[in-house]
Design an enzyme around this catalytic site. Structure first.
Site, PDB file in Angstrom:
ATOM      1  N   GLU A 148       3.869   7.017   7.175  1.00 45.88           N
ATOM      2  CA  GLU A 148       4.317   5.675   6.754  1.00 45.88           C
ATOM      3  C   GLU A 148       4.639   5.633   5.255  1.00 45.88           C
ATOM      4  O   GLU A 148       5.588   4.959   4.838  1.00 45.88           O
ATOM      5  CB  GLU A 148       3.241   4.640   7.096  1.00 45.88           C
ATOM      6  CG  GLU A 148       3.631   3.215   6.781  1.00 45.88           C
ATOM      7  CD  GLU A 148       2.586   2.219   7.269  1.00 45.88           C
ATOM      8  OE1 GLU A 148       2.688   1.771   8.426  1.00 45.88           O
ATOM      9  OE2 GLU A 148       1.653   1.912   6.491  1.00 45.88           O
TER      10      GLU A 148
ATOM     11  N   THR B 207       0.829  -1.211   0.000  1.00 44.97           N
ATOM     12  CA  THR B 207       0.000   0.000   0.000  1.00 44.97           C
ATOM     13  C   THR B 207       0.869   1.268   0.000  1.00 44.97           C
ATOM     14  O   THR B 207       0.644   2.190   0.766  1.00 44.97           O
ATOM     15  CB  THR B 207      -0.973  -0.004   1.200  1.00 44.97           C
ATOM     16  OG1 THR B 207      -0.234  -0.282   2.395  1.00 44.97           O
ATOM     17  CG2 THR B 207      -2.057  -1.048   1.025  1.00 44.97           C
TER      18      THR B 207
HETATM   19  C1  GAL Z   1      -2.993  -1.231   8.431  1.00 52.76           C
HETATM   20  C2  GAL Z   1      -2.499  -0.348   9.563  1.00 52.76           C
HETATM   21  C3  GAL Z   1      -2.287   1.063   9.047  1.00 52.76           C
HETATM   22  C4  GAL Z   1      -1.400   1.054   7.816  1.00 52.76           C
HETATM   23  C5  GAL Z   1      -1.974   0.114   6.795  1.00 52.76           C
HETATM   24  C6  GAL Z   1      -1.110   0.060   5.539  1.00 52.76           C
HETATM   25  O1  GAL Z   1      -3.068  -2.565   8.869  1.00 52.76           O
HETATM   26  O2  GAL Z   1      -3.458  -0.310  10.591  1.00 52.76           O
HETATM   27  O3  GAL Z   1      -1.677   1.829  10.036  1.00 52.76           O
HETATM   28  O4  GAL Z   1      -0.100   0.643   8.165  1.00 52.76           O
HETATM   29  O5  GAL Z   1      -2.120  -1.183   7.335  1.00 52.76           O
HETATM   30  O6  GAL Z   1      -1.774  -0.636   4.534  1.00 52.76           O
END
Ligand code: GAL
Ligand code: UDP
Ligand code: MN
Length: 283
Positions: A233, A175
């Protein structure tokens, strides 16, 4: 002159054959069974290393501090010099439990932001402004608890942690931010790993470079009216693609048991999410 008595067999015993233990740029990937903590502890103690653990607890997130600090006292770098850097807008609510020997806490009062995305992103800016006298900085989310050993095996000039949701997943599915307008964007045919925003660090000099670059990138994005899909992130992931980490921590170092259970490959759950109601805690 004396020799440490240690046979090759005992040093090479075990090891891991079921996981990636070295990246293609020859950085170790840290899993249980890949390191000998006694050797590492000895090395770090000889250098009198000090470790800063930065954690943000803004607005309602101060409620997570108690468990975070309590469990860090039990599991994080025990026997080493540790300095907690607690960034908060609610200094009066920071729990003042006594800390172990060689450990201290510093409370840094900072402003809050209305949107949780901005709170998360502005960590990059604030860490830069308050770098203290430590050798290494470890930057951690507060909505987590330590439940097993997190020691000096994580330390390296620049380290990131494999996001537990994307270990072993094809990179096209990561992602990353994909819009070319964003400074954080990563094309589909690029990328090494998907790193988690909740646990990273390195030497003070490297963390300064990392946080400055990520902060700058968010400033440029904001000027262009774009916000990266996973905020800080996303920028961390772009940065670590361009500046390869010198150590990569396995998802043992950031796990979500509710979401992912406890697969055999993860022998220790070291730092795990504390379930939260997003709505209740972020408003
Ligand atoms: C989720 C997480 C988010 C982000 C996301 C990335 O599981 O809660 O903070 O890291 O993944 O896809
Ligand atoms: N944070 C905070 N107050 C807020 C929102 C976020 O202190 O109102 C800090 C906190 O350290 C938190 C981190 O920013 O752990 C990242 O946000 P969050 O953990 O909610 O993101 P997630 O891990 O769920 O993506
Ligand atoms: Mn979190």
């Amino acid at each position: 002159m004396s020799f440490v008595s240690c046979t090759c067999e005992s040093l090479l015993e075990g090891g891991r054959k079921d996981v990636l233990v070295l990246t293609p740029w020859l950085a170790p990937t840290v899993w249980e069974g890949t390191f000998n903590i006694d050797i590492l502890n000895e090395q770090l103690r000889l250098r009198n290393t000090t470790i800063g653990l930065t954690v943000f607890a803004i607005k309602k997130y101060v409620a997570f501090l108690e468990l975070f600090l309590q469990t860090a006292e039990k599991h994080v770098m025990v026997g080493h010099k540790v300095s907690y850097h607690v960034f908060t807008d609610r200094a009066g609510d920071v729990p003042r439990a006594p800390l172990g020997e060689g450990r201290q806490g510093v409370v840094l009062e900072v402003r809050s932001y209305w949107r949780w995305q901005d709170v998360s992103t502005h960590r990059m800016e604030m860490i830069r402004r308050f770098l203290h006298e430590v050798d290494y900085l470890v930057c951690a989310d507060v909505d987590m608890r330590f439940r097993d050993h997190v020691g000096v095996e994580i330390l390296s000039p620049l380290f990131g942690t494999l996001h537990p949701g994307f270990y072993g997943v094809a990179r096209e599915a990561f992602t990353y931010e994909r819009r070319p307008q964003s400074q954080a964007h990563v094309p589909r045919d690029e990328g090494d790993f998907y790193y988690a925003g909740g646990f990273c660090g390195g030497s003070v000099a490297e963390v300064l470079r990392l946080t400055s670059a990520c902060h700058q990138a968010t400033v440029v994005d904001r000027a262009h009216g774009i916000e990266a899909v996973w905020h800080d992130e996303s920028h961390l992931n772009r940065y670590l693609l361009d500046h390869k980490p010198t150590k990569v921590l396995s998802p043992e170092y950031l796990w979500d048991e509710q979401l992912l259970g406890w697969p055999a490959v993860v022998r220790k759950l070291r730092y795990v999410t504390v379930p939260k109601s997003h709505q209740g805690i972020r408003d």
